[in-house]
Design an enzyme around this catalytic site. Structure first.
Site, short mmCIF file in Angstrom:
data_model
loop_
_atom_site.label_atom_id
_atom_site.label_comp_id
_atom_site.label_asym_id
_atom_site.label_seq_id
_atom_site.Cartn_x
_atom_site.Cartn_y
_atom_site.Cartn_z
N LYS A 13 0.82 -1.22 0.00
CA LYS A 13 0.00 0.00 0.00
C LYS A 13 0.85 1.27 0.00
O LYS A 13 0.58 2.19 -0.75
CB LYS A 13 -0.88 0.08 1.26
N ARG A 88 -8.53 1.84 10.19
CA ARG A 88 -8.07 0.52 10.56
C ARG A 88 -9.17 -0.33 11.16
O ARG A 88 -9.01 -1.53 11.33
CB ARG A 88 -6.98 0.66 11.63
N ARG A 122 13.21 -8.82 4.36
CA ARG A 122 13.70 -7.45 4.39
C ARG A 122 14.91 -7.30 5.33
O ARG A 122 14.92 -7.87 6.41
CB ARG A 122 12.56 -6.55 4.87
N ARG A 155 14.57 -5.90 11.23
CA ARG A 155 13.82 -5.10 12.21
C ARG A 155 12.89 -6.02 13.00
O ARG A 155 12.39 -7.02 12.47
CB ARG A 155 12.95 -4.05 11.49
N ARG A 166 1.00 -9.30 13.38
CA ARG A 166 0.43 -8.17 12.63
C ARG A 166 -0.68 -8.65 11.69
O ARG A 166 -1.69 -7.98 11.52
CB ARG A 166 1.53 -7.47 11.82
#
Ligand SMILES: [Zn+2]
Length: 208
Positions: A13, A88, A122, A155, A166
């Site tokens: 997004k 959200r 990542r 991270r 999440r």
């Protein structure tokens, strides 16, 4: 055009909001940026946000909605905007509907497996913040930044347990918005499993 980008973490997004915002010349508005900006400005709302964030708590809906409302009243949002990561929850969507008319909600659909692969791959440079991906954009030397030679790390947000958490929060709180906006006839779906360019072409086509 007043747009909302909806989708799981890792669905792309943010990247697409940046691309489309340049193309349509409308601002990309994310609540994370709004929180940081308010804190920096030191406004009354900003002081409240800072207090909450320092305690490690979630910013409550009422405050988030207030910040979004204030942002959307600025002149640059008059010709349209892209809301990236807001609303959200259904409660936030109801609150938004009281002061804004949304033209389209783009739902970025993607499988959990691909989200996990994208996010867990990542790597971020500790020194300069450059971002890599072990499959899509690997550094020349594993674990080392091409730009500055710094150490690459994962991270906390991109660790498997955190990604799964999440995704769970997304499904519980945010996924009901798909049906919510479908009922209001503004939902447009795209398949965001391919490249950003592919997603961009799909968005342009569903907005025509
Ligand atoms: Zn670096």
């Amino acid at each position: 055009m007043n747009l909302i980008f909806l989708g799981a973490p890792g669905a792309g997004k943010g990247t697409l909001a940046t691309l489309l915002s340049k193309e349509y010349r409308i601002p990309q508005i994310s609540t994370g940026d709004l929180f940081r900006a308010a804190v920096k400005e030191g406004s009354e709302l900003g002081r409240q946000v800072r207090g909450i964030m320092e305690k490690g708590e979630l910013v409550p809906d009422s405050l988030t909605v207030e910040l979004v409302k204030e942002r959307l009243s600025k002149p640059d949002a008059r010709g349209g905007y892209i809301l990236d990561g807001f609303p959200r929850t259904v409660a936030q969507a109801d609150a938004l509907a009281e002061f804004q008319k949304i033209d389209a909600v783009i739902n970025f659909s993607i499988s959990d497996e691909l989200v996990i692969r994208r996010l867990s791959g990542r790597r971020v440079c500790r020194s300069c913040g450059a971002i890599y991906h072990i499959e899509n954009m690997p550094p020349k030397v594993e674990g080392t930044c091409d730009r500055c030679g710094g150490e690459l790390y994962i991270r906390d947000d991109d660790k498997i347990d955190s990604i799964k958490n999440r995704l769970r929060v997304y499904k519980e709180q945010t996924e009901p918005l798909i049906a919510y906006y479908r009922d209001r006839a503004v939902l447009r779906e795209i398949d965001s499993s391919k490249s950003p360019q592919d997603s961009l072409a799909q968005i342009e086509s569903v907005l025509e």
